[in-house]
Design a protein around this motif. Structure first.
Motif, short mmCIF file in Angstrom:
data_model
loop_
_atom_site.label_atom_id
_atom_site.label_comp_id
_atom_site.label_asym_id
_atom_site.label_seq_id
_atom_site.Cartn_x
_atom_site.Cartn_y
_atom_site.Cartn_z
N ALA A 1 0.95 -0.75 0.15
CA ALA A 1 0.04 0.08 -0.27
C ALA A 1 0.59 1.45 0.35
N LYS A 2 2.03 1.22 0.65
CA LYS A 2 3.06 2.56 0.80
C LYS A 2 3.55 2.67 -1.20
N GLY A 3 3.18 2.15 -1.91
CA GLY A 3 3.30 2.24 -3.21
C GLY A 3 5.13 1.71 -3.36
N PRO A 4 5.29 1.62 -5.18
CA PRO A 4 6.41 0.96 -5.28
C PRO A 4 7.76 1.89 -4.56
N ALA A 5 7.29 3.68 -4.75
CA ALA A 5 8.43 4.82 -4.78
C ALA A 5 9.11 4.53 -3.21
N ALA A 6 7.83 4.05 -2.20
CA ALA A 6 8.54 3.88 -1.30
C ALA A 6 10.08 3.33 -0.85
N TYR A 7 10.11 1.85 -1.82
CA TYR A 7 11.27 1.27 -2.22
C TYR A 7 12.46 1.64 -3.10
N GLY A 8 12.60 3.36 -3.81
CA GLY A 8 13.48 3.18 -4.85
C GLY A 8 12.85 2.82 -6.34
N TRP A 9 11.60 2.28 -6.26
CA TRP A 9 11.00 2.54 -8.06
C TRP A 9 11.08 3.79 -8.20
N GLN A 10 11.07 3.94 -9.55
CA GLN A 10 10.81 4.94 -10.02
C GLN A 10 8.76 5.28 -10.77
N ASP A 11 8.34 4.31 -11.55
CA ASP A 11 7.13 4.51 -11.48
C ASP A 11 6.30 3.44 -10.29
N GLN A 12 5.18 3.72 -10.20
CA GLN A 12 3.42 3.18 -9.08
C GLN A 12 3.51 2.13 -10.20
N ARG A 13 3.89 1.04 -10.66
CA ARG A 13 3.35 0.11 -11.04
C ARG A 13 4.02 -1.51 -10.00
N TRP A 14 3.13 -2.42 -9.62
CA TRP A 14 3.56 -3.21 -8.98
C TRP A 14 3.85 -4.03 -9.88
N THR A 15 5.00 -4.99 -9.71
CA THR A 15 5.10 -6.43 -11.18
C THR A 15 5.11 -7.25 -9.84
N LEU A 16 5.47 -8.34 -10.59
CA LEU A 16 5.82 -9.80 -9.84
C LEU A 16 6.74 -9.83 -9.10
N GLU A 17 7.97 -8.80 -10.39
CA GLU A 17 9.25 -9.24 -9.53
C GLU A 17 10.04 -7.90 -8.92
N ARG A 18 8.75 -6.74 -8.89
CA ARG A 18 9.08 -6.26 -7.82
C ARG A 18 8.57 -6.50 -6.35
N VAL A 19 6.86 -7.44 -6.19
CA VAL A 19 7.06 -7.79 -5.25
C VAL A 19 7.31 -9.26 -4.49
N ARG A 20 8.36 -9.70 -5.61
CA ARG A 20 9.31 -10.70 -5.46
C ARG A 20 10.29 -10.20 -4.69
N THR A 21 10.62 -8.92 -5.22
CA THR A 21 12.17 -8.88 -4.29
C THR A 21 11.33 -8.23 -3.57
N LEU A 22 10.18 -6.84 -3.26
CA LEU A 22 10.04 -6.68 -1.49
C LEU A 22 9.73 -8.37 -0.35
N THR A 23 9.03 -9.22 -1.09
CA THR A 23 9.11 -10.26 -0.08
C THR A 23 9.93 -11.00 0.12
N GLY A 24 11.53 -10.98 -0.17
CA GLY A 24 12.51 -11.76 -0.03
C GLY A 24 13.34 -10.57 0.41
N ARG A 25 13.12 -8.70 0.64
CA ARG A 25 13.16 -7.92 1.29
C ARG A 25 12.80 -8.10 2.91
N GLN A 26 11.71 -7.90 3.18
CA GLN A 26 10.89 -8.10 4.23
C GLN A 26 10.74 -8.95 4.99
N PHE A 27 10.61 -10.84 4.41
CA PHE A 27 10.56 -12.24 5.31
C PHE A 27 11.58 -13.45 4.52
N GLU A 28 12.96 -12.57 4.27
CA GLU A 28 13.85 -13.15 3.85
C GLU A 28 13.21 -14.70 2.99
N VAL A 29 12.35 -14.76 2.36
CA VAL A 29 11.59 -14.97 1.55
C VAL A 29 12.20 -15.37 -0.05
#
Length: 125
Positions: free
Chosen positions: A28-56
């Protein structure tokens, strides 16, 4: 026969429902909060965020299944013509057109007690 019974899914989800709720808050914070330039959540970005947040780590298909299981779906952006004139579109929608043209809600044809006919190539109406 007992050996043929299902033992459930072969692979359990990597994120519990509680952890997925945390992930949704992060999304809900949006991709820009994590350093991505645009406001699109892609599967690759969600995968990266999941890895960072939960080490999964999981595959792209695994991310898709996880999101789909929790009611998420893909969205495609609305395509707009580059030369779109928003003022003209709003004028058309509001019915503010010159005499003889049909407004978006069909009020001109209704006011004239007229029929709108579409003709096929075969000539039947």
């Amino acid at each position: 026969m007992g050996g043929l019974k299902s033992k459930g899914p072969s692979k359990l989800p990597r994120l519990s429902d509680d952890r997925f709720a945390v992930l949704e808050k992060e999304l809900a914070k949006g991709p820009a909060a994590y350093g991505w330039q645009d406001q699109r959540w892609t599967l690759e970005r969600v995968r990266t965020l999941t890895g960072r947040q939960f080490e999964v780590s999981c595959s792209i298909a695994g991310v898709w299944r996880l999101l789909h299981r929790h009611g998420w779906s893909w969205q495609s952006p609305a395509r707009r013509a580059l030369g779109r004139d928003e003022h003209a579109v709003e004028l058309w929608r509001s019915g503010g057109l010159e005499e003889g043209r049909v407004a978006a809600d069909g009020s001109t044809a209704a006011a004239l007690d007229a029929w709108i006919v579409f003709e096929e190539e075969a000539g039947s109406r």
